[in-house]
Scaffold this motif. Structure first.
Motif, PDB file in Angstrom:
ATOM      1  N   HIS A   8      51.610  27.289  45.562  1.00  0.00           N
ATOM      2  CA  HIS A   8      52.044  28.154  44.475  1.00  0.00           C
ATOM      3  C   HIS A   8      51.322  29.498  44.533  1.00  0.00           C
ATOM      4  N   VAL A   9      51.956  30.506  44.006  1.00  0.00           N
ATOM      5  CA  VAL A   9      51.295  31.775  43.681  1.00  0.00           C
ATOM      6  C   VAL A   9      51.767  32.171  42.289  1.00  0.00           C
ATOM      7  N   TRP A  10      50.924  32.898  41.578  1.00  0.00           N
ATOM      8  CA  TRP A  10      51.332  33.366  40.245  1.00  0.00           C
ATOM      9  C   TRP A  10      50.519  34.575  39.836  1.00  0.00           C
ATOM     10  N   ARG A  11      51.055  35.270  38.838  1.00  0.00           N
ATOM     11  CA  ARG A  11      50.370  36.392  38.211  1.00  0.00           C
ATOM     12  C   ARG A  11      50.325  36.127  36.719  1.00  0.00           C
ATOM     13  N   ILE A  12      49.113  36.055  36.193  1.00  0.00           N
ATOM     14  CA  ILE A  12      48.931  35.730  34.780  1.00  0.00           C
ATOM     15  C   ILE A  12      49.647  36.768  33.911  1.00  0.00           C
ATOM     16  N   GLY A  13      50.487  36.282  33.011  1.00  0.00           N
ATOM     17  CA  GLY A  13      51.179  37.163  32.085  1.00  0.00           C
ATOM     18  C   GLY A  13      52.409  37.846  32.640  1.00  0.00           C
ATOM     19  N   GLN A  14      52.800  37.518  33.877  1.00  0.00           N
ATOM     20  CA  GLN A  14      53.959  38.164  34.481  1.00  0.00           C
ATOM     21  C   GLN A  14      54.946  37.115  35.015  1.00  0.00           C
ATOM     22  N   ASN A  15      56.177  37.572  35.223  1.00  0.00           N
ATOM     23  CA  ASN A  15      57.208  36.742  35.881  1.00  0.00           C
ATOM     24  C   ASN A  15      57.441  35.416  35.162  1.00  0.00           C
ATOM     25  N   GLY A  16      57.465  35.467  33.849  1.00  0.00           N
ATOM     26  CA  GLY A  16      57.723  34.257  33.075  1.00  0.00           C
ATOM     27  C   GLY A  16      56.558  33.304  32.997  1.00  0.00           C
ATOM     28  N   HIS A  17      55.345  33.788  33.250  1.00  0.00           N
ATOM     29  CA  HIS A  17      54.160  32.925  33.283  1.00  0.00           C
ATOM     30  C   HIS A  17      53.942  32.197  31.960  1.00  0.00           C
ATOM     31  N   GLU A  18      53.777  30.872  32.047  1.00  0.00           N
ATOM     32  CA  GLU A  18      53.389  30.033  30.907  1.00  0.00           C
ATOM     33  C   GLU A  18      52.172  29.172  31.236  1.00  0.00           C
ATOM     34  N   TRP A  19      51.984  28.865  32.502  1.00  0.00           N
ATOM     35  CA  TRP A  19      50.920  27.955  32.947  1.00  0.00           C
ATOM     36  C   TRP A  19      50.396  28.482  34.267  1.00  0.00           C
ATOM     37  N   PRO A  20      49.103  28.396  34.547  1.00  0.00           N
ATOM     38  CA  PRO A  20      48.048  27.716  33.815  1.00  0.00           C
ATOM     39  C   PRO A  20      47.622  28.463  32.554  1.00  0.00           C
ATOM     40  N   THR A  21      46.987  27.722  31.682  1.00  0.00           N
ATOM     41  CA  THR A  21      46.476  28.242  30.418  1.00  0.00           C
ATOM     42  C   THR A  21      44.971  28.506  30.541  1.00  0.00           C
ATOM     43  N   PRO A  22      44.404  29.301  29.620  1.00  0.00           N
ATOM     44  CA  PRO A  22      43.001  29.710  29.762  1.00  0.00           C
ATOM     45  C   PRO A  22      41.997  28.568  29.846  1.00  0.00           C
ATOM     46  N   ASP A  23      42.342  27.381  29.335  1.00  0.00           N
ATOM     47  CA  ASP A  23      41.398  26.261  29.394  1.00  0.00           C
ATOM     48  C   ASP A  23      41.175  25.770  30.815  1.00  0.00           C
ATOM     49  N   LEU A  24      42.074  26.123  31.736  1.00  0.00           N
ATOM     50  CA  LEU A  24      41.932  25.735  33.148  1.00  0.00           C
ATOM     51  C   LEU A  24      41.277  26.896  33.894  1.00  0.00           C
ATOM     52  N   ALA A  25      39.996  27.076  33.621  1.00  0.00           N
ATOM     53  CA  ALA A  25      39.298  28.284  34.080  1.00  0.00           C
ATOM     54  C   ALA A  25      39.332  28.445  35.598  1.00  0.00           C
ATOM     55  N   ILE A  27      41.602  28.006  37.704  1.00  0.00           N
ATOM     56  CA  ILE A  27      42.839  28.546  38.270  1.00  0.00           C
ATOM     57  C   ILE A  27      43.507  29.562  37.349  1.00  0.00           C
ATOM     58  N   TYR A  28      42.821  29.940  36.278  1.00  0.00           N
ATOM     59  CA  TYR A  28      43.417  30.917  35.357  1.00  0.00           C
ATOM     60  C   TYR A  28      43.101  32.337  35.829  1.00  0.00           C
ATOM     61  N   ARG A  29      43.763  32.709  36.903  1.00  0.00           N
ATOM     62  CA  ARG A  29      43.696  34.059  37.443  1.00  0.00           C
ATOM     63  C   ARG A  29      44.844  34.232  38.407  1.00  0.00           C
ATOM     64  N   ASP A  30      45.060  35.431  38.862  1.00  0.00           N
ATOM     65  CA  ASP A  30      46.132  35.669  39.822  1.00  0.00           C
ATOM     66  C   ASP A  30      45.808  35.025  41.168  1.00  0.00           C
ATOM     67  N   PHE A  31      46.814  34.439  41.800  1.00  0.00           N
ATOM     68  CA  PHE A  31      46.689  33.908  43.155  1.00  0.00           C
ATOM     69  C   PHE A  31      47.846  34.439  43.982  1.00  0.00           C
ATOM     70  N   ASP A  32      47.514  34.911  45.199  1.00  0.00           N
ATOM     71  CA  ASP A  32      48.556  35.376  46.107  1.00  0.00           C
ATOM     72  C   ASP A  32      48.325  34.781  47.491  1.00  0.00           C
ATOM     73  N   LEU A  33      49.174  35.128  48.423  1.00  0.00           N
ATOM     74  CA  LEU A  33      49.101  34.534  49.754  1.00  0.00           C
ATOM     75  C   LEU A  33      47.869  34.954  50.534  1.00  0.00           C
ATOM     76  N   ARG A  34      47.287  36.085  50.213  1.00  0.00           N
ATOM     77  CA  ARG A  34      46.040  36.480  50.879  1.00  0.00           C
ATOM     78  C   ARG A  34      44.898  35.557  50.432  1.00  0.00           C
ATOM     79  N   ASN A  35      44.904  35.142  49.161  1.00  0.00           N
ATOM     80  CA  ASN A  35      43.917  34.170  48.703  1.00  0.00           C
ATOM     81  C   ASN A  35      44.096  32.840  49.429  1.00  0.00           C
ATOM     82  N   LEU A  36      45.344  32.457  49.642  1.00  0.00           N
ATOM     83  CA  LEU A  36      45.614  31.216  50.376  1.00  0.00           C
ATOM     84  C   LEU A  36      45.101  31.308  51.806  1.00  0.00           C
ATOM     85  N   GLU A  37      45.329  32.423  52.461  1.00  0.00           N
ATOM     86  CA  GLU A  37      44.831  32.596  53.826  1.00  0.00           C
ATOM     87  C   GLU A  37      43.316  32.445  53.865  1.00  0.00           C
ATOM     88  N   GLN A  38      42.627  32.954  52.857  1.00  0.00           N
ATOM     89  CA  GLN A  38      41.175  32.838  52.821  1.00  0.00           C
ATOM     90  C   GLN A  38      40.740  31.389  52.642  1.00  0.00           C
TER      91      GLN A  38
END
Length: 270
Positions: A8-25, A27-38
Motif C-alpha cells: 500500500h501507499v497513502w497520503r494522510i488527509g488526501q485521496n479519500g484517506h480514512e485509515w490509518p488513524t492517529p492511534d496507529l503511530a 504508520i500514521y504518515r505518508d508512505f510512497d514507493l521510495r519508502n518501500l524501496e528503502q
C-alpha cells in the motif's frame, strides 16, 4: 524475479484517506514507493502490486496515476462501490485502464454474507466480463459466504487476501483451517501469504504464525499462493526483511520462484 503481490501507499488527509488513524503511530504518515524501496533494500524487487487502502475511487484513481508513472508499480487493485446502481458502468470504465489488475470491495468490515446479496449480481457479472481478479479482504467469519460465492460464480477469479486473517492472537486454527482447505479445493482460487504477522497480537513471532502459514502453503501449493508484504501495515508487527525470511524458511526452496513472483505475475496477468 521478486514480485510483492500486496503493498500500500497513502497520503494522510488526501485521496479519500480514512485509515490509518492517529492511534496507529507507526504508520500514521505518508508512505510512497521510495519508502518501500528503502525498507526492501536487501531485495531486488521486480515490481509490486499496489492495493487500495481506502474505500474511495479517488484513492484508486491516484494509484492508477502512480502506476502509470513509476516502473516499480506493475498494477493496481482498486475499489469501487459494488452496491451502486451504476457499478457495472464504473467497473467497465476502470477496466479500460491498463494498470488496473483487480478490484477489492473490503469485505472485512461488512456483514459476513453481504457479498451474496442479489443486488450485487450485476457488479459481479461486470467483474467477470472485464476479466478482473477479485481480491477478497475477508475474515474467518466470511469464509462460508466466499465458498458459496465461488459456487454461484465459478468464473470469478478470486484471491484471498492475508489468508483470510486467521485468529492467530487467540491461537485458534479451527474452523479456519477446514474452511480454507475447502476454498483451496475449488479450482482457480488463489491466496496471498501476507498480513499474518499483524494478526498475531502481542506476539508477532515466527512460532506463532508458522502453523497458519504452513497450512496455506500446503493446501494452495506454490501455483496458487503468492507472497505479499502488506507493507507498510507490516510495520505494526515486524519489518520487510524478517517477514520475507520467515516465508522463505517455511516454503520449500523449489517453490520459491512461484511463491515470490511467478504466481502473482500469472494471476494478475502482468
Amino acid at each position: 524475479m521478486l514480485i510483492d503481490a500486496h503493498c500500500h501507499v497513502w497520503r494522510i488527509g488526501q485521496n479519500g484517506h480514512e485509515w490509518p488513524t492517529p492511534d496507529l503511530a507507526a504508520i500514521y504518515r505518508d508512505f510512497d514507493l521510495r519508502n518501500l524501496e528503502q525498507d526492501s533494500k536487501l531485495y531486488d524487487l521486480s515490481g509490486v502490486i499496489l492495493v487500495q487502502s481506502q474505500p474511495s475511487e479517488r484513492d484508486t484513481g491516484w494509484l492508477l496515476e502512480l502506476a502509470a508513472a513509476d516502473p516499480l508499480a506493475l498494477g493496481v487493485v482498486g475499489w469501487t462501490d459494488l452496491a451502486a446502481p451504476d457499478a457495472p458502468d464504473r467497473i467497465a470504465t476502470l477496466a479500460r485502464d491498463p494498470w488496473l489488475k483487480g478490484l477489492r470491495p473490503m469485505l472485512q468490515d461488512l456483514a459476513s454474507d453481504w457479498i451474496l446479496d442479489p443486488k450485487l449480481a450485476p457488479a459481479i457479472a461486470a467483474i467477470i466480463a472485464a476479466d478482473l481478479p477479485f481480491d477478497a479482504l475477508v475474515k474467518p467469519r466470511h469464509l462460508p459466504a466466499m465458498l458459496e460465492l465461488l459456487r454461484r460464480w465459478p468464473d470469478l477469479r478470486i484471491v484471498i487476501d492475508h489468508g483470510a486473517k486467521p485468529e492467530i492472537a487467540a491461537g485458534r486454527l479451527d474452523p479456519w483451517r477446514e474452511e480454507m482447505a475447502a476454498l483451496a479445493a475449488e479450482p482457480g482460487v488463489h491466496c496471498k501469504l501476507s498480513g499474518l504477522l499483524t494478526e498475531a497480537g502481542d506476539r508477532p513471532t515466527a512460532q506463532a504464525v508458522e502453523p497458519y502459514a504452513r497450512h496455506l502453503i500446503e493446501v494452495f501449493g506454490p501455483d496458487r499462493l503468492m507472497w505479499g508484504s502488506d507493507w507498510p501495515v507490516l510495520n505494526l508487527a515486524g519489518d520487510y526483511p524478517s517477514w520475507r525470511a520467515m516465508c522463505e524458511a517455511w516454503a520449500p526452496s523449489e517453490q520459491h520462484a512461484a511463491l515470490f513472483g511467478e504466481t502473482a505475475r500469472r494471476f494478475y496477468r502482468l
